[in-house]
Design a protein around this motif. Sequence first.
Motif, mmCIF file in Angstrom:
data_model
loop_
_atom_site.group_PDB
_atom_site.id
_atom_site.type_symbol
_atom_site.label_atom_id
_atom_site.label_comp_id
_atom_site.label_asym_id
_atom_site.label_seq_id
_atom_site.Cartn_x
_atom_site.Cartn_y
_atom_site.Cartn_z
ATOM 1 N N ILE A 10 15.927 -10.110 -5.934
ATOM 2 C CA ILE A 10 16.011 -8.858 -5.176
ATOM 3 C C ILE A 10 15.027 -8.883 -4.017
ATOM 4 C CG2 ILE A 10 15.532 -6.384 -5.276
ATOM 5 C CD1 ILE A 10 16.719 -6.302 -8.020
ATOM 6 N N TRP A 11 13.805 -9.283 -4.303
ATOM 7 C CA TRP A 11 12.774 -9.308 -3.258
ATOM 8 C C TRP A 11 13.170 -10.247 -2.123
ATOM 9 C CZ3 TRP A 11 9.234 -6.622 -1.168
ATOM 10 C CH2 TRP A 11 8.248 -7.203 -0.345
ATOM 11 N N LEU A 13 16.163 -11.395 -1.284
ATOM 12 C CA LEU A 13 17.358 -10.956 -0.537
ATOM 13 C C LEU A 13 17.056 -9.728 0.314
ATOM 14 C CD1 LEU A 13 20.305 -11.473 -3.052
ATOM 15 C CD2 LEU A 13 19.616 -12.912 -1.139
ATOM 16 N N VAL A 14 16.305 -8.776 -0.236
ATOM 17 C CA VAL A 14 16.010 -7.575 0.559
ATOM 18 C C VAL A 14 15.186 -7.943 1.783
ATOM 19 C CG1 VAL A 14 14.744 -5.385 0.572
ATOM 20 C CG2 VAL A 14 16.267 -5.932 -1.328
ATOM 21 N N THR A 15 14.187 -8.787 1.608
ATOM 22 C CA THR A 15 13.379 -9.166 2.774
ATOM 23 C C THR A 15 14.197 -10.023 3.743
ATOM 24 O OG1 THR A 15 12.413 -10.998 1.510
ATOM 25 C CG2 THR A 15 11.135 -8.954 1.631
#
Lengths: 432, 432, 432
Positions: A10-11, A13-15
């Motif tokens: 998640i981290w 991909l979000v960044t």
Amino acid sequence: MDIQVIINTIWVLVTAKLVFFMNLGFAMVESGFTRTKNTTNILSKNFIVFAIASLAYLFLGWGLMFGDGNGFIGLKGLFLLQGPDNSPLTGNDYRGVYSALSWVKVPLYAKFFFQLAFCGTAATIVSGAVAERIKYLSFIIFSFLMCMFIYPVVGHWVWGGGWLAKIGMLDFAGSTVVHSVGGWAALAGILLLGPRFGKYENGKTNIIPGHSLPLATIGTFVLWFGWFGFNPGSTMTADPVAISHIVVTTNTAAATSIISSTITSYILLGKPDLGMTLNGCLAGLVAITAPCAFVTVGASIFIGIIAGILVVLSVLFFDKIKIDDPVGALSVHLINGIFGTISVGLFAKDKIAGISTGNGLFYGGGVKLLKIQLLGVVSVGIFVFTLSLIFWYFIKKTIGIRVSLREEIEGLDIGEHGNIAYPEFYIKKTYF
Amino acid sequence: MDIQVIINTIWVLVTAKLVFFMNLGFAMVESGFTRTKNTTNILSKNFIVFAIASLAYLFLGWGLMFGDGNGFIGLKGLFLLQGPDNSPLTGNDYRGVYSALSWVKVPLYAKFFFQLAFCGTAATIVSGAVAERIKYLSFIIFSFLMCMFIYPVVGHWVWGGGWLAKIGMLDFAGSTVVHSVGGWAALAGILLLGPRFGKYENGKTNIIPGHSLPLATIGTFVLWFGWFGFNPGSTMTADPVAISHIVVTTNTAAATSIISSTITSYILLGKPDLGMTLNGCLAGLVAITAPCAFVTVGASIFIGIIAGILVVLSVLFFDKIKIDDPVGALSVHLINGIFGTISVGLFAKDKIAGISTGNGLFYGGGVKLLKIQLLGVVSVGIFVFTLSLIFWYFIKKTIGIRVSLREEIEGLDIGEHGNIAYPEFYIKKTYF
Amino acid sequence: MDIQVIINTIWVLVTAKLVFFMNLGFAMVESGFTRTKNTTNILSKNFIVFAIASLAYLFLGWGLMFGDGNGFIGLKGLFLLQGPDNSPLTGNDYRGVYSALSWVKVPLYAKFFFQLAFCGTAATIVSGAVAERIKYLSFIIFSFLMCMFIYPVVGHWVWGGGWLAKIGMLDFAGSTVVHSVGGWAALAGILLLGPRFGKYENGKTNIIPGHSLPLATIGTFVLWFGWFGFNPGSTMTADPVAISHIVVTTNTAAATSIISSTITSYILLGKPDLGMTLNGCLAGLVAITAPCAFVTVGASIFIGIIAGILVVLSVLFFDKIKIDDPVGALSVHLINGIFGTISVGLFAKDKIAGISTGNGLFYGGGVKLLKIQLLGVVSVGIFVFTLSLIFWYFIKKTIGIRVSLREEIEGLDIGEHGNIAYPEFYIKKTYF
């Protein structure tokens, strides 16, 4: 599934999405700082460049950068990520040919997308520097070559387990790998292109104002926002202490650089120039990109201040030596990419966010790290500048790189695209 | 609290926010591709439409879509999410009337907000297609009916456990449910509205250029960014392998579609048209929306290429048959929504990101899946087009749907809103 | 590392980034609602203000707000976050001087960045209200003082364990702490500045339309998007039920406020005014900011409806009493900040998203909470308004706060910055 893998993914991909979003930022900064007659062209370049980067990096770039190989280049799993890889397994469990990122606990495609977003950034930097005179197709071809060869090779050296990584060069999120690479490639392009018609006449420099400060401001805010993906995302791991630290060093350097560039422009130009304030922000962000995880918040204050002064002086300097860079890309990305990389050698402190650095000059580590950083700066500069010159020269000698003078005066929008950006507005005519 | 619930909720909410942000993207694409005299009107429509969607979907739409019922429609817990529901409990522990989403490990309101963001997207698609001649209030009423009835019913069929779900139709993130639904509703509206004044005259098609390519470019970048919520978010579960895969297929299809639409416009129109490049991007994204989780990255390359060619041909085709769609919404959302849904039947591969598909035609599954997908496309098309025609017709016969010719020529901004978008700029007058 | 710390940190940082992004929203709303001749100035103010806030809050503001102290002010660990702190440890394990946030399971710098983003928002609210006549430097100085003293002191009262926290005032995400503080400071500035030249003449109010509704719309969408960080992020903990609930109450209030402000403007002004629709959205968001975690979705419907009516009436009212607020900041942030805070006393329901409130008036809790909320509103208002008046007065008497009439008529872009925002466009001249 290992919970850390889920959170990391998640981290990452979000960044990565935030870094992707920086493409909008560059498109707006570059179109805002140039003229209406070339707006469609600049938007077209900045829009298509991420598509070009996506394909070049997917086909070969990723493999050259992260494939196992020698100190200079990746040699395994080159094409289309088709090498064996069992990510998100890591460490001793990892089986694959992309070992340089085997420490990252996310699936292969998450690694790829994150790195692709960075590759795209390097290419988009060039766009602004060569704006208002380059042929659309020539820019596309250069971008393709850059994302397929130039960027991945340097990336391999520093982040792909190559020779600069081995001697201990530190470039956390890419002041060198992304920003100075973009800057050196742009410089080579500018030298072969020459300045825009009318920019330098009879020994004096004409100011060619950008057509829309709102667009430039939108762009800079979007880039600042995107940098909160760029720098803390480069952990590629959701390490709470590190990412919190990096967010604050990143923002603090941007803040002090905004202030120092504004004051510098006030002193040197007589007024607080918004263009300098915006480029000051970007300068601070570029400079803190390499050291963000290695320095204290206190140090980030000073790095930002210096970056903001440097960018204003640099803009004035490049105009003095008739290097015509319409948007200030060299001052932001090249000069501050270099400064940021060097600043690691000065300000690095051991284990400030959990990473061993051996300390920079100001923290008792002597000149050891500084020398390594300088070696990195110089060797990357020589490589990228030379190879870019060769690529630009090759394009120049085949399809040409510069539009005709008539097209340049009329605007590239008509000549290259057949569309103007603002067909309903009355636009002032100037002779250049 | 179960850690997976926490992580899923973050993932679902963050991606839902990105989908919400697509409202800005549509507002900018649609205002950029139309004229200054209608800009306030388009902005007003695209701004208010998410408010309308929010209320329609909250009051009834959600219940019709996800309430337990028959194959055609939800019948329980219809109003205001007031049915029993003990989410985030799942599987055998679930007690409630929204069983179709009982597999999703997040609280009810997270499910609702995510689905609402999708509903809003379907409505906003219509706005561009009917632009520059529709009455503000009529658009609002249609949007309300669409979000309350049309979209939820189709959604029930495919995602709410309805008859298309039962026969195995696959539409991962909504090429059909969102995009073609928006497209069919728009087509019905266009047919009852007729073309804009001056668009088709004496057998020839007048080009009516959009007033701001920067706005259109901002919009397309924002949509591309938002799609990184739209597609991977549709997992509604933080599954690292699936979401990483989907991000890469999504981006790759966008990239190849950008290139193929640009080349196609270059060949057919003589220049690389930025409008076509932007719509090419959206076409690729719409097309990959259904198959993103079911196909390989290699297949996404081809899906994108085809989408980019289709969108250019489609824009030219609709103008030839005098279907006046100012922003190309039909070519992007309807044609590529259909193509994307069909492409699942061609390119689906079993368990590519963990989901069983039974394989499409090109992967040895025969025509079984393809036939189901076609049945879905056709039945959704008939239903949405017919019901939309009825709704539009009802509105036309009561309050009317089209502004007066005088108002259309003067611009809807004055007539509908009393405000112009750019009061300080000199704007060129054209007779239509 | 505790998995909850990792997840919380991601949540806090991602939402903080969205709140940071609201700076773009404010910059666009405020420049869109004002004139071309002042656009560079407004962009400059809204760009530099987050840098100013970053430094003021880092140097001292954070310490005053969250340092341990008395009911009125923080006294420990004042400068540069240098007080002892062992976050992310919490509860009995916490050792440090920032006890008011010791319940938050994230590293210190994550707390800081999140709170900084809120501080920056309060300052940026002022910018619009004082637009088109304030000196650039004077605004910078006031912003610095506001972020260093005014905002942190109020923040200490409500969120830093101060006297309002102790008596039970509830302001979940800052209708009072952020929005009304910005509003009161703006009101003080407006009173000392006076209205813009030409705004009120011979007893009538001249309408001075904003120069770009597309910019204003971009801004409002970005703010709405950012509010999905602002409100649910204020949990500072990834609590799935709470954050899902807050997202839905936030969006619902925005939706109903959009509708009610549009209808109100339709009735009172004869047309559905886009400016009112946009400010209606912001009004609903400001109003739901305090109660978002304490009220049902049903209550959020009513809070939004009232906010949308209030904002339109308020805009008309302020013009009637010749309080010249170019962008409607007082109506949005002050009036609805107050209303939102009071609405907690009316609509709060116990444990609706897990938090004890003791119920508001409409849920059987009597007037107890309402009285506390009113006391909070009044005391914050008196404090902020008075201190702001003193600061503005001090600036007025030293360097002055208003540009010369000549500069105001010519536009602040030339006088303050030497750059105009749209140098290539023909702009209409008006006498004021």
